[in-house]
Write a protein that holds these residues in place. Structure first.
Motif, PDB file in Angstrom:
ATOM      1  N   LYS A  54      30.340   0.051   4.113  1.00  0.00           N
ATOM      2  CA  LYS A  54      29.720   1.266   4.649  1.00  0.00           C
ATOM      3  C   LYS A  54      29.128   2.080   3.506  1.00  0.00           C
ATOM      4  N   THR A  55      28.131   2.889   3.822  1.00  0.00           N
ATOM      5  CA  THR A  55      27.434   3.672   2.807  1.00  0.00           C
ATOM      6  C   THR A  55      28.238   4.910   2.416  1.00  0.00           C
ATOM      7  N   PHE A  56      28.351   5.128   1.128  1.00  0.00           N
ATOM      8  CA  PHE A  56      29.011   6.318   0.597  1.00  0.00           C
ATOM      9  C   PHE A  56      28.125   7.537   0.843  1.00  0.00           C
ATOM     10  N   LYS A  57      28.706   8.612   1.398  1.00  0.00           N
ATOM     11  CA  LYS A  57      27.938   9.802   1.733  1.00  0.00           C
ATOM     12  C   LYS A  57      28.605  11.059   1.186  1.00  0.00           C
ATOM     13  N   GLN A  58      27.876  12.166   1.267  1.00  0.00           N
ATOM     14  CA  GLN A  58      28.364  13.430   0.720  1.00  0.00           C
ATOM     15  C   GLN A  58      29.696  13.845   1.345  1.00  0.00           C
ATOM     16  N   ASN A  59      29.862  13.619   2.633  1.00  0.00           N
ATOM     17  CA  ASN A  59      31.131  13.965   3.273  1.00  0.00           C
ATOM     18  C   ASN A  59      32.290  13.158   2.700  1.00  0.00           C
ATOM     19  N   ASP A  60      32.001  11.929   2.277  1.00  0.00           N
ATOM     20  CA  ASP A  60      33.044  11.129   1.626  1.00  0.00           C
ATOM     21  C   ASP A  60      33.410  11.740   0.277  1.00  0.00           C
ATOM     22  N   ALA A  61      32.399  12.188  -0.464  1.00  0.00           N
ATOM     23  CA  ALA A  61      32.659  12.820  -1.762  1.00  0.00           C
ATOM     24  C   ALA A  61      33.536  14.051  -1.598  1.00  0.00           C
ATOM     25  N   LYS A  62      33.249  14.867  -0.602  1.00  0.00           N
ATOM     26  CA  LYS A  62      34.033  16.082  -0.369  1.00  0.00           C
ATOM     27  C   LYS A  62      35.458  15.757   0.067  1.00  0.00           C
ATOM     28  N   ARG A  63      35.578  14.758   0.916  1.00  0.00           N
ATOM     29  CA  ARG A  63      36.904  14.363   1.405  1.00  0.00           C
ATOM     30  C   ARG A  63      37.749  13.764   0.281  1.00  0.00           C
ATOM     31  N   LEU A  64      37.154  12.898  -0.517  1.00  0.00           N
ATOM     32  CA  LEU A  64      37.904  12.220  -1.570  1.00  0.00           C
ATOM     33  C   LEU A  64      38.240  13.140  -2.733  1.00  0.00           C
ATOM     34  N   ALA A  65      37.529  14.267  -2.861  1.00  0.00           N
ATOM     35  CA  ALA A  65      37.828  15.226  -3.929  1.00  0.00           C
ATOM     36  C   ALA A  65      39.212  15.840  -3.783  1.00  0.00           C
ATOM     37  N   LYS A  66      39.823  15.659  -2.629  1.00  0.00           N
ATOM     38  CA  LYS A  66      41.170  16.192  -2.400  1.00  0.00           C
ATOM     39  C   LYS A  66      42.264  15.207  -2.812  1.00  0.00           C
ATOM     40  N   LYS A  67      41.879  13.980  -3.182  1.00  0.00           N
ATOM     41  CA  LYS A  67      42.860  12.993  -3.628  1.00  0.00           C
ATOM     42  C   LYS A  67      43.338  13.318  -5.048  1.00  0.00           C
ATOM     43  N   LYS A  68      44.511  12.809  -5.401  1.00  0.00           N
ATOM     44  CA  LYS A  68      45.050  13.037  -6.738  1.00  0.00           C
ATOM     45  C   LYS A  68      44.613  11.966  -7.739  1.00  0.00           C
ATOM     46  N   ASN A  69      44.517  10.736  -7.274  1.00  0.00           N
ATOM     47  CA  ASN A  69      44.158   9.634  -8.168  1.00  0.00           C
ATOM     48  C   ASN A  69      43.321   8.614  -7.401  1.00  0.00           C
ATOM     49  N   ILE A  70      42.079   8.446  -7.807  1.00  0.00           N
ATOM     50  CA  ILE A  70      41.208   7.451  -7.195  1.00  0.00           C
ATOM     51  C   ILE A  70      41.017   6.303  -8.169  1.00  0.00           C
ATOM     52  N   VAL A  71      41.214   5.098  -7.674  1.00  0.00           N
ATOM     53  CA  VAL A  71      41.080   3.888  -8.479  1.00  0.00           C
ATOM     54  C   VAL A  71      39.826   3.149  -8.025  1.00  0.00           C
ATOM     55  N   PHE A  72      38.879   2.943  -8.941  1.00  0.00           N
ATOM     56  CA  PHE A  72      37.675   2.181  -8.652  1.00  0.00           C
ATOM     57  C   PHE A  72      37.812   0.796  -9.279  1.00  0.00           C
ATOM     58  N   VAL A  73      37.658  -0.229  -8.459  1.00  0.00           N
ATOM     59  CA  VAL A  73      37.775  -1.608  -8.941  1.00  0.00           C
ATOM     60  C   VAL A  73      36.380  -2.215  -9.003  1.00  0.00           C
ATOM     61  N   SER A  74      35.893  -2.459 -10.200  1.00  0.00           N
ATOM     62  CA  SER A  74      34.524  -2.934 -10.393  1.00  0.00           C
ATOM     63  C   SER A  74      34.484  -4.451 -10.494  1.00  0.00           C
ATOM     64  N   GLY A  75      33.771  -5.062  -9.562  1.00  0.00           N
ATOM     65  CA  GLY A  75      33.593  -6.505  -9.604  1.00  0.00           C
ATOM     66  C   GLY A  75      32.504  -6.898 -10.587  1.00  0.00           C
TER      67      GLY A  75
END
Length: 225
Positions: free
Chosen positions: A91-112
């Motif tokens: 799914k496409t990443f959108k501004q609402n996702d950015a705002k929602r995820l800003a409330k997380k404590k630790n985000i892990v990005f796994v780069s292929g």
């Protein structure tokens, strides 16, 4: 907010946090970042993390073992780890996702890398998967940076003036209205005259109309909700 990047190439990511707004955010402890390299977890004596795909196909695929061990270690060290895989098929990443995820404590990005990641890794560890557009890149580092930047701007304290978030593109389902800086006339090109009259109510209404026009032009199929 802490960003954890799982990547074979930390040097592609780290410089982005060493200048401008994100550097100030790191220096002020609003955000932090760290790296995990799957090569540090592989059992292969040559530090390989990829193998040929089962069933044939061009290219190599990042394998389960290094990523399983790496992500298990991350989850063991931080129970708040929220794991995201940047993928073309998502799914496409959108501004609402950015705002929602800003409330997380630790985000892990796994780069292929290579031809991607064994699907079993994604099925076991992904909390969410995102695409940043309908195109394919050589790796997940740029999408990870793109998303971490968008998320960071919505973390309290990162922007000097939080009100700037209120008038940006994608707020109220509209693209941001045109903006102008001084001088008022440059090479015979003038700013919109209504902006110079000091009537903030009229300026606000005009900007809203300009936002609607821009949205209709660049997003003709997008309806305001």
């Amino acid at each position: 907010m802490k960003f954890t990047f799982v990547t074979l190439f930390p040097n592609l990511i780290e410089p982005y946090f060493q200048d401008s707004i994100l550097k100030r955010a790191v220096d002020s402890n609003f955000i932090s970042y760290e790296f995990y390299n799957p090569r540090d977890f592989t059992n292969n004596k040559h530090l390989k993390v990829d193998k040929q795909m089962v069933g044939g196909g061009a290219g190599m695929l990042m394998t389960c073992q290094p990523l399983f061990d790496c992500l298990d270690k991350i989850k063991e060290e931080n129970e708040d780890a929220y794991i995201i895989f940047p993928l073309a098929a998502a799914k496409t990443f959108k501004q609402n996702d950015a705002k929602r995820l800003a409330k997380k404590k630790n985000i892990v990005f796994v780069s292929g890398r290579y031809e991607g990641i064994d699907e079993r890794v994604i099925e076991k560890y992904a909390n969410e998967v995102f695409s940043i557009g309908e195109f394919v890149l050589t790796g997940g580092e740029l999408p990870s940076l793109t998303m971490s930047d968008a998320i960071s701007r919505n973390v309290d304290g990162v922007l000097g003036n939080a009100q700037s978030l209120d008038v940006e593109s994608y707020e109220n389902q509209l693209l941001e209205a045109p903006s102008f800086a001084k001088p008022e006339i440059f090479q015979n090109l003038s700013v919109v005259k209504e902006f110079l009259k000091g009537n903030h109510s009229k300026i606000s209404d005009l900007k809203n109309q300009m936002s609607i026009c821009k949205t209709k032009y660049y997003r003709p199929n997008k309806e305001k909700r």
